[in-house]
Scaffold this motif. Structure first.
Motif, PDB file in Angstrom:
ATOM      1  N   ASN A   1      31.705  -6.190  19.883  1.00  0.00           N
ATOM      2  CA  ASN A   1      32.827  -6.044  18.945  1.00  0.00           C
ATOM      3  C   ASN A   1      32.948  -4.639  18.371  1.00  0.00           C
ATOM      4  OD1 ASN A   1      32.952  -8.994  19.130  1.00  0.00           O
ATOM      5  ND2 ASN A   1      31.218  -8.970  17.726  1.00  0.00           N
TER       6      ASN A   1
ATOM      7  N   ASP B   1      38.398  -1.094  20.113  1.00  0.00           N
ATOM      8  CA  ASP B   1      39.710  -1.729  19.955  1.00  0.00           C
ATOM      9  C   ASP B   1      40.473  -1.842  21.272  1.00  0.00           C
ATOM     10  OD1 ASP B   1      39.996  -1.967  16.922  1.00  0.00           O
ATOM     11  OD2 ASP B   1      39.495   0.158  17.138  1.00  0.00           O
TER      12      ASP B   1
ATOM     13  N   LEU C   1      34.733  -5.588  23.086  1.00  0.00           N
ATOM     14  CA  LEU C   1      36.013  -5.544  22.371  1.00  0.00           C
ATOM     15  C   LEU C   1      35.914  -6.303  21.049  1.00  0.00           C
ATOM     16  CD1 LEU C   1      38.778  -6.133  25.075  1.00  0.00           C
ATOM     17  CD2 LEU C   1      38.566  -4.131  23.585  1.00  0.00           C
ATOM     18  N   LYS C   2      36.592  -5.777  20.057  1.00  0.00           N
ATOM     19  CA  LYS C   2      36.711  -6.497  18.802  1.00  0.00           C
ATOM     20  C   LYS C   2      37.686  -7.663  18.985  1.00  0.00           C
ATOM     21  CE  LYS C   2      36.207  -2.220  16.102  1.00  0.00           C
ATOM     22  NZ  LYS C   2      36.882  -1.300  15.152  1.00  0.00           N
TER      23      LYS C   2
ATOM     24  N   GLY D   1      41.192  -7.172  20.166  1.00  0.00           N
ATOM     25  CA  GLY D   1      41.185  -5.945  20.951  1.00  0.00           C
ATOM     26  C   GLY D   1      41.893  -6.128  22.278  1.00  0.00           C
TER      27      GLY D   1
END
Length: 207
Positions: free
Chosen positions: A65, A68, A93-94, A97
């Motif tokens: 996480n 973005d 990825l967040k 994202g």
């Protein structure tokens, strides 16, 4: 922002301008030569918000996480373990994202002879996935809102001269080749509700 297979770092440097001085642009590559070139380009550009990482795209050396956006240009299809690449992309990825890569995909069944011939013409075809298989792998990794937007559909006329020089009967191969290979933007999103492995300290964490 993270660029998988960043090469000489041009896309990373362009992205660094977009994220601004408070953002961060990562470039990931497995070759010392490309990383050396990218670092030189970074030095010339005076980019302070760029970090270049040495690793394979199947093993992204970033925390869960943490980014973005993930971009890539015709690199994922060269991996022998695309499932691992997509799981790793999902991991770093967040929630919310975006995964937005350019890749080569195929449509429908293609004979090994045709695939090999096209490989010689467009090296990026090497491990290209069939479109529905690409979608399935993305979904299995956890992504949603998957889009495959063709940017160029290769026609038999595009490769006629090359294939003819290889002694192939292009007209007889046309039905198996025409429109079967395409360059595309592959986009999707990590769900906001995706599970993470980050420690939770908020008041609603354990509800």
């Amino acid at each position: 922002m993270l660029d998988l297979g960043s090469g000489g770092g041009i896309d990373v440097l362009l992205s660094a301008r977009r994220v601004g001085p408070t953002g961060k642009a990562y470039g990931l590559d497995m070759t010392d030569e490309m990383l050396a070139l990218a670092n030189e380009n970074k030095r010339k550009a005076g980019a302070k918000n760029v970090e270049l990482l040495r690793s394979e795209i199947e093993h992204i050396p970033l925390p869960d996480n943490s980014v973005d956006v993930i971009i890539s240009n015709c690199v994922i299809n060269l991996s022998k373990d695309k499932d691992r690449v997509l799981r790793e992309a999902f991991r770093v990825l967040k929630p919310g994202g975006r995964f937005a890569v350019s890749d080569v995909v195929t449509r429908g069944e293609i004979s090994p002879q045709i695939r090999q011939s096209m490989l010689l013409w467009v090296g990026c075809v090497a491990g290209a996935l069939e479109e529905s298989e690409y979608r399935d792998k993305l979904g299995a990794a956890g992504f949603e809102a998957i889009e495959v937007e063709p940017t160029r559909i290769y026609r038999v006329e595009d490769a006629r001269e090359f294939l003819s020089e290889k002694g192939l009967d292009v007209d007889s191969l046309a039905p198996q080749l025409d429109g079967k290979f395409l360059s595309a933007f592959v986009r999707d999103v990590k769900p906001l509700a995706a599970k993470t492995t980050e420690a939770c300290c908020g008041p609603a964490c354990c509800k």
